[in-house]
Design an enzyme around this catalytic site. Sequence first.
Site, PDB file in Angstrom:
ATOM      1  N   ASP A   1      10.245  -2.829  49.756  1.00 42.42           N
ATOM      2  CA  ASP A   1      11.415  -3.684  49.480  1.00 42.42           C
ATOM      3  C   ASP A   1      12.527  -2.971  48.735  1.00 42.42           C
ATOM      4  O   ASP A   1      13.600  -3.550  48.540  1.00 42.42           O
ATOM      5  CB  ASP A   1      10.962  -4.902  48.668  1.00 42.42           C
TER       6      ASP A   1
ATOM      7  N   HIS B   1       2.798  -1.651  43.677  1.00 41.23           N
ATOM      8  CA  HIS B   1       2.124  -2.220  44.852  1.00 41.23           C
ATOM      9  C   HIS B   1       0.641  -2.372  44.545  1.00 41.23           C
ATOM     10  O   HIS B   1       0.053  -1.530  43.858  1.00 41.23           O
ATOM     11  CB  HIS B   1       2.299  -1.316  46.080  1.00 41.23           C
TER      12      HIS B   1
HETATM   13  C1  SDX Z   1       5.232  -6.643  49.114  1.00 43.67           C
HETATM   14  O1  SDX Z   1       0.304  -6.632  49.517  1.00 43.67           O
HETATM   15  C2  SDX Z   1       1.159  -6.155  50.307  1.00 43.67           C
HETATM   16  O2  SDX Z   1       0.862  -5.372  51.183  1.00 43.67           O
HETATM   17  C3  SDX Z   1       2.582  -6.666  50.074  1.00 43.67           C
HETATM   18  C4  SDX Z   1       3.654  -5.995  50.947  1.00 43.67           C
HETATM   19  C5  SDX Z   1       3.488  -6.345  52.409  1.00 43.67           C
HETATM   20  O3  SDX Z   1       3.984  -5.574  53.245  1.00 43.67           O
HETATM   21  O4  SDX Z   1       2.974  -7.447  52.695  1.00 43.67           O
HETATM   22  O5  SDX Z   1       3.596  -4.579  50.783  1.00 43.67           O
HETATM   23  C6  SDX Z   1       5.049  -6.483  50.567  1.00 43.67           C
HETATM   24  O6  SDX Z   1       4.988  -7.721  48.598  1.00 43.67           O
HETATM   25  C7  SDX Z   1       5.645  -5.452  48.294  1.00 43.67           C
HETATM   26  C8  SDX Z   1       5.723  -5.781  46.766  1.00 43.67           C
HETATM   27  C9  SDX Z   1       7.066  -6.452  46.486  1.00 43.67           C
HETATM   28  N1  SDX Z   1       7.071  -6.941  45.089  1.00 43.67           N
HETATM   29  C10 SDX Z   1       7.818  -6.326  44.160  1.00 43.67           C
HETATM   30  O7  SDX Z   1       8.470  -5.296  44.336  1.00 43.67           O
HETATM   31  C11 SDX Z   1       7.810  -7.057  42.802  1.00 43.67           C
HETATM   32  C12 SDX Z   1       7.598  -6.028  41.673  1.00 43.67           C
HETATM   33  N2  SDX Z   1       6.225  -5.516  41.769  1.00 43.67           N
HETATM   34  C13 SDX Z   1       5.221  -6.103  40.903  1.00 43.67           C
HETATM   35  O8  SDX Z   1       5.378  -7.481  40.684  1.00 43.67           O
HETATM   36  C14 SDX Z   1       3.807  -5.641  41.260  1.00 43.67           C
HETATM   37  O9  SDX Z   1       3.853  -4.282  41.349  1.00 43.67           O
HETATM   38  C15 SDX Z   1       3.111  -6.212  42.484  1.00 43.67           C
HETATM   39  C16 SDX Z   1       3.123  -7.695  42.501  1.00 43.67           C
HETATM   40  C17 SDX Z   1       3.738  -5.698  43.731  1.00 43.67           C
HETATM   41  C18 SDX Z   1       1.667  -5.715  42.434  1.00 43.67           C
HETATM   42  O10 SDX Z   1       1.091  -6.332  41.347  1.00 43.67           O
HETATM   43  P1  SDX Z   1      -0.434  -6.026  40.956  1.00 43.67           P
HETATM   44  O11 SDX Z   1      -1.154  -5.252  41.988  1.00 43.67           O
HETATM   45  O12 SDX Z   1      -1.024  -7.336  40.513  1.00 43.67           O
HETATM   46  O13 SDX Z   1      -0.271  -5.042  39.776  1.00 43.67           O
HETATM   47  P2  SDX Z   1      -0.344  -5.444  38.269  1.00 43.67           P
HETATM   48  O14 SDX Z   1       0.576  -6.583  38.015  1.00 43.67           O
HETATM   49  O15 SDX Z   1      -1.783  -5.579  37.892  1.00 43.67           O
HETATM   50  O16 SDX Z   1       0.295  -4.147  37.582  1.00 43.67           O
HETATM   51  C19 SDX Z   1      -0.498  -3.162  36.937  1.00 43.67           C
HETATM   52  C20 SDX Z   1       0.365  -2.725  35.739  1.00 43.67           C
HETATM   53  C21 SDX Z   1       0.679  -3.879  34.794  1.00 43.67           C
HETATM   54  O17 SDX Z   1       0.904  -3.311  33.523  1.00 43.67           O
HETATM   55  P3  SDX Z   1      -0.368  -3.214  32.464  1.00 43.67           P
HETATM   56  O18 SDX Z   1      -0.890  -4.628  32.337  1.00 43.67           O
HETATM   57  O19 SDX Z   1      -1.344  -2.258  33.087  1.00 43.67           O
HETATM   58  O20 SDX Z   1       0.255  -2.690  31.175  1.00 43.67           O
HETATM   59  O21 SDX Z   1       1.634  -2.248  36.195  1.00 43.67           O
HETATM   60  C22 SDX Z   1       2.664  -3.091  35.672  1.00 43.67           C
HETATM   61  C23 SDX Z   1       2.011  -4.385  35.275  1.00 43.67           C
HETATM   62  O22 SDX Z   1       2.765  -5.014  34.243  1.00 43.67           O
HETATM   63  N3  SDX Z   1       3.622  -3.285  36.766  1.00 43.67           N
HETATM   64  C24 SDX Z   1       4.943  -3.249  36.614  1.00 43.67           C
HETATM   65  C25 SDX Z   1       5.468  -3.429  37.908  1.00 43.67           C
HETATM   66  N4  SDX Z   1       4.461  -3.574  38.781  1.00 43.67           N
HETATM   67  C26 SDX Z   1       3.324  -3.488  38.062  1.00 43.67           C
HETATM   68  N5  SDX Z   1       5.726  -3.101  35.511  1.00 43.67           N
HETATM   69  C27 SDX Z   1       7.058  -3.122  35.724  1.00 43.67           C
HETATM   70  N6  SDX Z   1       7.647  -3.273  36.937  1.00 43.67           N
HETATM   71  C28 SDX Z   1       6.879  -3.434  38.036  1.00 43.67           C
HETATM   72  N7  SDX Z   1       7.432  -3.580  39.230  1.00 43.67           N
END
Ligand code: SDX
Length: 431
Positions: free
Chosen positions: A366, A309
């Site tokens: 989710d 998140h």
């Molecule tokens: C919602 O914003 C809100 O409030 C949203 C929400 C709402 O109520 O409106 O809460 C609802 O959208 C919840 C999120 C649902 N999405 C998912 O579950 C999809 C999977 N999650 C990821 O795509 C991700 O965690 C996000 C999109 C939710 C957040 O992305 P960020 O904040 O841009 O984080 P990031 O991509 O910068 O991640 C930081 C690190 C990265 O690795 P490094 O580059 O540091 O090596 O964490 C990794 C990312 O690759 N990472 C994950 C991951 N989420 C982040 N790696 C594997 N699986 C994941 N799910």
Amino acid sequence: MNLTTHTDAARLNLNGSEIVLDMVEGIENEKAIDGLKLRSQTGVINLDPGYGNTGSCASAITFLDGEKGVIHHRGYELKELAANCSFLEVAYLLMAGELPNKGEYRNWEGLVKDNSYLGPSLQELLNHYPVRSHPMALLASVVLSLTGFYGDLGEEKFYQFDMDVVRLIAKTPLIAAHFYRRKRGMGYIYADPDMGYAENFLHSMFSKRIPEERLKIMADALEKLLIIHADHEQNCSTSTVRMISSSGANVYAAIGGGIGALWGPLHGGANEAVINMLEYIEMSGGDLTTVIEKAKDKSDPFKLMGFGHRVYKTYDPRAVIAKQVVDDLLEKLGVEEPLVDTAMELERIATEDEYFVKRNLYPNVDFYTGIAYKAMGIPKEMFTVMFTMGRMAGWLAHLLEFQADENRRICRPRQIYVGHPIRPFVPMVER
Ligand code: SDX
């Protein structure tokens, strides 16, 4: 708005001179550099792709503490609201700023019930909509088309609410339910004024096929799930609603855009993606390791859906409530759902894995909700519609807050240009 100038100021040493920028502070000790005059004072802008470090507004609707996993709406903790309120009560709180008393609630609920129908011309539109469409595509376009039915009627506010707000809360679930039935060659079901909000949605979808007792169990669970999805401050879709509204576009245009933003698998579409992921694990013989390794593999775009998140760096408090709702629902319905065990095992492995722990990746809202919708017989393609129904209240609350802000401006971020420098035009014959 309770935004105060902080005693400290921010000092920026730039091009050999010191620039002093005001700091502002909210009521939960959140602090920000007041960037309003940054460019005019310094000639430079702040670059923050994805806005992870940028506040777009001051808001009094929801507070999140991502480190502590805290969320409250207008000062009331979400877990209290989910345990004690109906969704319409929380929708009123978000939009009006206070929990309704009995009379206010009766008026508000009555307004919604009075508008809980789809007129013949709206049904006609739905009956001619491409039946193969994803329900989120349908919702986004039909909500936009409500302008053609109700937009700019110049109506008076009713019990402090714009009728457009009431119609969106009342009709969105019915539009989704009718499309579900149309896809299956079934007719329109009229809402039952004696039923509650979530119960009416399920009734409009499933009609009398669900025994009354089971319908009430499902409706109780759905009310809680709608509440935990109602608002989440400046998430992608809510920021989209605010941005569209900032140009002066009407409520239906702003909400139609919010629906489009929520549809994405990284946002509201994740609940559908979580179930696909869990079913994939089931079909591949319960091999959790492959999914975990794929999620950690930087060369693989796959993410562990329902994990991570932008704000929460601990367990999403809504996921705690969602898991409890799932457990209660499955027990009361007497449903065995193996995906729960798969999800819990996946959660256990991931939250003990250094890759996820180091990046503070925990289950988000989710991760479990799709299991509840599946147990209710709601098809996967409608899971994000369920998110939309809950978030409608938050979108409308933020839209009303934005429109009431006398300092509001059109949202127009800047950029840093990295393309070609200016160059002479080359006529086609010479290219
Ligand atoms: C919602 O914003 C809100 O409030 C949203 C929400 C709402 O109520 O409106 O809460 C609802 O959208 C919840 C999120 C649902 N999405 C998912 O579950 C999809 C999977 N999650 C990821 O795509 C991700 O965690 C996000 C999109 C939710 C957040 O992305 P960020 O904040 O841009 O984080 P990031 O991509 O910068 O991640 C930081 C690190 C990265 O690795 P490094 O580059 O540091 O090596 O964490 C990794 C990312 O690759 N990472 C994950 C991951 N989420 C982040 N790696 C594997 N699986 C994941 N799910």
